[in-house]
Scaffold this motif. Sequence first.
Motif, short mmCIF file in Angstrom:
data_model
loop_
_atom_site.label_atom_id
_atom_site.label_comp_id
_atom_site.label_asym_id
_atom_site.label_seq_id
_atom_site.Cartn_x
_atom_site.Cartn_y
_atom_site.Cartn_z
N LEU A 160 -7.15 -2.80 22.97
CA LEU A 160 -5.86 -2.99 23.63
C LEU A 160 -5.50 -1.80 24.51
CD1 LEU A 160 -3.74 -4.29 20.59
CD2 LEU A 160 -4.85 -5.66 22.37
N ASP A 161 -4.82 -2.09 25.60
CA ASP A 161 -4.32 -1.01 26.46
C ASP A 161 -3.22 -0.22 25.75
OD1 ASP A 161 -6.03 -1.65 28.57
OD2 ASP A 161 -4.57 -3.02 29.47
N GLN A 162 -2.35 -0.94 25.03
CA GLN A 162 -1.29 -0.29 24.27
C GLN A 162 -1.26 -0.90 22.86
OE1 GLN A 162 2.17 -0.84 26.98
NE2 GLN A 162 2.34 1.37 26.71
N VAL A 163 -1.43 -0.05 21.89
CA VAL A 163 -1.38 -0.49 20.49
C VAL A 163 0.07 -0.42 20.03
CG1 VAL A 163 -2.18 -0.04 18.15
CG2 VAL A 163 -3.73 0.32 20.08
N PRO A 164 0.60 -1.50 19.47
CA PRO A 164 1.98 -1.45 19.00
C PRO A 164 2.12 -0.57 17.76
CG PRO A 164 0.95 -3.51 18.35
CD PRO A 164 -0.04 -2.79 19.23
N ALA A 165 3.35 -0.20 17.46
CA ALA A 165 3.65 0.46 16.19
C ALA A 165 3.46 -0.61 15.11
CB ALA A 165 5.08 0.98 16.18
N ILE A 166 2.70 -0.28 14.07
CA ILE A 166 2.33 -1.30 13.08
C ILE A 166 2.70 -0.82 11.67
CG2 ILE A 166 0.46 -2.67 12.09
CD1 ILE A 166 -1.09 -2.17 14.72
N ARG A 167 3.36 -1.71 10.93
CA ARG A 167 3.63 -1.52 9.50
C ARG A 167 2.94 -2.65 8.76
NH1 ARG A 167 5.32 3.19 7.91
NH2 ARG A 167 6.10 2.25 6.01
N LEU A 168 2.61 -2.43 7.51
CA LEU A 168 2.02 -3.47 6.68
C LEU A 168 2.94 -3.70 5.49
CD1 LEU A 168 -1.57 -4.17 5.79
CD2 LEU A 168 0.07 -4.04 3.94
N VAL A 169 3.40 -4.93 5.35
CA VAL A 169 4.18 -5.31 4.18
C VAL A 169 3.20 -6.06 3.29
CG1 VAL A 169 6.09 -6.71 3.31
CG2 VAL A 169 6.37 -5.40 5.43
N GLY A 170 2.89 -5.46 2.17
CA GLY A 170 1.88 -6.03 1.30
C GLY A 170 2.36 -6.15 -0.13
N VAL A 171 1.72 -7.05 -0.83
CA VAL A 171 1.97 -7.19 -2.26
C VAL A 171 0.67 -6.85 -2.98
CG1 VAL A 171 1.33 -9.64 -2.46
CG2 VAL A 171 2.99 -8.68 -4.03
N GLU A 172 0.81 -6.17 -4.08
CA GLU A 172 -0.37 -5.87 -4.90
C GLU A 172 -0.87 -7.17 -5.51
OE1 GLU A 172 -3.37 -3.54 -6.49
OE2 GLU A 172 -1.77 -2.84 -5.15
N ALA A 173 -2.10 -7.51 -5.17
CA ALA A 173 -2.71 -8.75 -5.68
C ALA A 173 -3.13 -8.56 -7.12
CB ALA A 173 -3.92 -9.13 -4.82
N GLY A 174 -2.95 -9.59 -7.90
CA GLY A 174 -3.40 -9.56 -9.28
C GLY A 174 -4.71 -10.32 -9.46
N HIS A 175 -4.86 -11.41 -8.70
CA HIS A 175 -6.03 -12.27 -8.89
C HIS A 175 -6.46 -12.85 -7.55
CE1 HIS A 175 -8.69 -15.15 -10.81
NE2 HIS A 175 -8.14 -16.12 -10.10
N ILE A 176 -7.61 -12.44 -7.06
CA ILE A 176 -8.20 -13.01 -5.84
C ILE A 176 -9.56 -13.56 -6.23
CG2 ILE A 176 -9.11 -12.57 -3.53
CD1 ILE A 176 -6.93 -10.47 -3.17
N GLN A 177 -9.71 -14.86 -6.07
CA GLN A 177 -10.98 -15.50 -6.39
C GLN A 177 -11.14 -16.68 -5.45
OE1 GLN A 177 -11.58 -16.53 -10.50
NE2 GLN A 177 -13.29 -17.88 -10.03
N ALA A 178 -12.34 -16.80 -4.88
CA ALA A 178 -12.64 -17.89 -3.96
C ALA A 178 -12.40 -19.24 -4.61
CB ALA A 178 -14.08 -17.78 -3.47
N PHE A 179 -11.80 -20.12 -3.84
CA PHE A 179 -11.55 -21.50 -4.24
C PHE A 179 -10.77 -21.60 -5.55
CE2 PHE A 179 -15.45 -21.35 -1.69
CZ PHE A 179 -14.92 -21.93 -0.54
N SER A 180 -9.78 -20.74 -5.65
CA SER A 180 -8.87 -20.73 -6.79
C SER A 180 -7.44 -20.70 -6.24
CB SER A 180 -9.16 -19.49 -7.65
OG SER A 180 -8.27 -19.43 -8.73
N PRO A 181 -6.96 -21.86 -5.71
CA PRO A 181 -5.66 -21.87 -5.05
C PRO A 181 -4.51 -21.56 -5.99
CG PRO A 181 -6.55 -24.10 -5.20
CD PRO A 181 -7.60 -23.16 -5.73
#
Length: 160
Positions: free
Chosen positions: A115-136
């Motif tokens: 990018l010619d100009q990168v915006p100011a960026i913040r990340l709003v995140g939640v601490e994940a407890g369980h990430i597993q493929a195909f586990s909706p």
Amino acid sequence: MASEARTALHVICFGNELHGDDGFGPAVHARLAAAALPAGVRLMRADLAGLAAIACFEGCAQAIIVDAVQGFGPPGSLHDLDASAIAADAAGNEARAGFHGAGVGSLLQLLPAALDQVPAIRLVGVEAGHIQAFSPGLSAAVAAAVDKAAAHIIARWAPP
């Protein structure tokens, strides 16, 4: 028009609702999509943090990334982070997985070259407890943080 683009805020929600708590970003996107967006705020969904997501950062002065995170606290805890810290961390953590394992941190590292100009960026995140493929479905702790995250983001775009 150029001044409008430089004052715009993009809210970019990452994640995949088919992979457990990785669905946090899409869940927040759904909450925010039901809210009245003020002029100058654009809500976007980017399921993957691949090269195609670079376009989400174009034409704005500020961006808020919404995503699940790990290593910042107990599951369900909400965090407002400086994106530069996430990008720096990617060099050590995501790089070991190769580009196939690249996430938001690696994408943030690419932005200055793309990018010619990168915006100011913040990340709003939640601490994940369980990430597993195909586990909706979000864990109870992460699901409880969705409304808090949406309210936090809305407060950032509200006039003082």
